[in-house]
Design an enzyme around this catalytic site. Structure first.
Site, PDB file in Angstrom:
ATOM      1  CG  HIS A 152      83.055 -20.569 -18.654  1.00 39.64           C
ATOM      2  ND1 HIS A 152      83.876 -20.545 -19.742  1.00 39.64           N
ATOM      3  CD2 HIS A 152      83.857 -20.790 -17.580  1.00 39.64           C
ATOM      4  CE1 HIS A 152      85.131 -20.734 -19.360  1.00 39.64           C
ATOM      5  NE2 HIS A 152      85.138 -20.903 -18.045  1.00 39.64           N
TER       6      HIS A 152
ATOM      7  CE  LYS B 113      77.635 -37.389  -1.172  1.00 42.71           C
ATOM      8  NZ  LYS B 113      78.875 -37.114  -0.472  1.00 42.71           N
TER       9      LYS B 113
HETATM   10  N1  PDD Z   1      81.110 -38.390   1.388  1.00 40.17           N
HETATM   11  N2  PDD Z   1      80.769 -34.325   4.416  1.00 40.17           N
HETATM   12  C1  PDD Z   1      81.410 -34.506   3.257  1.00 40.17           C
HETATM   13  C2  PDD Z   1      82.240 -33.407   2.701  1.00 40.17           C
HETATM   14  C3  PDD Z   1      81.284 -35.734   2.567  1.00 40.17           C
HETATM   15  O1  PDD Z   1      81.923 -35.910   1.389  1.00 40.17           O
HETATM   16  C4  PDD Z   1      80.515 -36.777   3.162  1.00 40.17           C
HETATM   17  C5  PDD Z   1      80.355 -38.116   2.507  1.00 40.17           C
HETATM   18  C6  PDD Z   1      79.865 -36.528   4.369  1.00 40.17           C
HETATM   19  C7  PDD Z   1      78.990 -37.559   5.033  1.00 40.17           C
HETATM   20  O2  PDD Z   1      77.760 -37.704   4.373  1.00 40.17           O
HETATM   21  P1  PDD Z   1      76.934 -39.063   4.409  1.00 40.17           P
HETATM   22  O3  PDD Z   1      76.779 -39.430   5.816  1.00 40.17           O
HETATM   23  O4  PDD Z   1      75.636 -38.705   3.775  1.00 40.17           O
HETATM   24  O5  PDD Z   1      77.706 -40.105   3.631  1.00 40.17           O
HETATM   25  C8  PDD Z   1      80.017 -35.295   4.969  1.00 40.17           C
HETATM   26  C9  PDD Z   1      80.955 -39.582   0.599  1.00 40.17           C
HETATM   27  C10 PDD Z   1      80.838 -40.844   1.389  1.00 40.17           C
HETATM   28  C11 PDD Z   1      82.011 -39.620  -0.475  1.00 40.17           C
HETATM   29  O6  PDD Z   1      82.320 -38.561  -0.997  1.00 40.17           O
HETATM   30  O7  PDD Z   1      82.492 -40.698  -0.838  1.00 40.17           O
END
Ligand code: PDD
Length: 289
Positions: free
Chosen positions: A107, A152
């Site tokens: 971990h 992310k």
């Molecule tokens: N996801 N919020 C979440 C939880 C997300 O997973 C995403 C995008 C967004 C929008 O972010 P952006 O405009 O930068 O794409 C908001 C991507 C597209 C995915 O997981 O495939």
């Protein structure tokens, strides 16, 4: 080095067919979801808002105590090489960086590591975007995810289980509620329109700082539409004239039905039409650059 069209993936310095890309079962991404990712659209061979995506990638890496794996210029080179053989077709590029494979499952974060750096591209399906632009249905759900939604992270179990609940009810997305406020969708950011004013929640740990979100705000303001960043209560969500959900792959999704009730008059909104047109024009200007 030129990359052939069968090479639709990149892994640790090598371009190769996706089916040939393999990582260790000891990779911390596999064992602990110890990694971050980005999804970047490319229109007519041009990466969309690349710098903003790379800035967010580096913020996500810093947030999980990892160093950048390569410079922005090196990333641009890798991603451009991946999309170049695909000509003018619209592509979605996925990239992922994990803390790599240790000697065993542990971990604790290793003091030294060899990051796993991966990218792949796939065609954007125009027909699914067409369908979305006719209006989608959504449900509200309690946001069961962790408190660091600004990262992310590849740890998406909360997001995908919530998304599945929406799918099980024949809906495209779920809008998440935390402490009585709407935060974002499971894979998208949230906007509402009330009395011609565009409102989106402020950037904080409850939501991903979406690249599309920022562009939509910019375009709305440029079009002379009043736009603010502030919390959206559950009640305001239900009383909204329009609701939109934004993401790099789905663009600006108009929500015409929420929890089986019509949003506003149940039709595509005028403000959505205006901002969506501005978004398409912005994309088209990139195509011809
Ligand atoms: N996801 N919020 C979440 C939880 C997300 O997973 C995403 C995008 C967004 C929008 O972010 P952006 O405009 O930068 O794409 C908001 C991507 C597209 C995915 O997981 O495939």
């Amino acid at each position: 080095m030129s990359v052939s069209s069968s090479h639709n993936a990149y892994l640790n310095g090598e371009f190769l067919p996706l089916a040939k890309a393999k990582v260790s079962v000891l990779d911390r991404g596999f064992l602990f979801a110890d990694g971050v990712y980005e999804v970047i659209p490319a229109y007519a061979g041009k990466l969309f808002r690349l710098q903003q995506h790379l800035d967010r990638l580096n913020s996500s890496l810093t947030a999980i105590s990892m160093k950048p794996v390569m410079s922005d210029r090196q990333w641009a080179d890798v991603l451009n090489k991946l999309i170049e053989p695909r000509g003018q077709s619209d592509q979605s590029v996925y990239l992922q960086v994990t803390r790599g494979a240790g000697k065993n499952r542990d971990h604790q974060l290793p003091s030294e590591y060899q990051a796993t750096t991966f990218a792949m591209c796939q065609a954007i399906a125009a027909d699914s975007l067409d369908k979305i632009s006719r209006g989608i249905s959504a449900i509200t759900l309690d946001d069961i995810r962790w408190d660091w939604c600004h990262i992310k992270s590849v740890a998406l179990l909360g997001n995908i289980l919530l998304k599945q609940q929406a799918c099980d009810q024949d809906c495209t997305e779920a809008i998440l509620l935390r402490d009585g406020y709407a935060t974002e969708g499971t894979a998208s950011n949230l906007f509402i329109v009330k009395n011609n004013q565009v409102i989106t929640p402020p950037k904080n740990h409850n939501l991903l700082p979406g690249v599309t979100r920022d562009l939509v705000l910019e375009l709305a303001i440029k079009a002379g539409i009043s736009a603010t960043e502030r919390e959206i209560s559950e009640q305001e969500l239900f009383d909204a004239d329009e609701i939109w959900l934004t993401s790099s792959t789905k663009q600006i999704m108009p929500v015409v039905e929420l929890n089986r009730q019509a949003v506003g008059n149940g039709q595509l909104g005028d403000v959505w039409r205006q901002v969506s047109t501005a978004y398409s024009q912005f994309k088209d200007s990139l195509r011809t650059q």
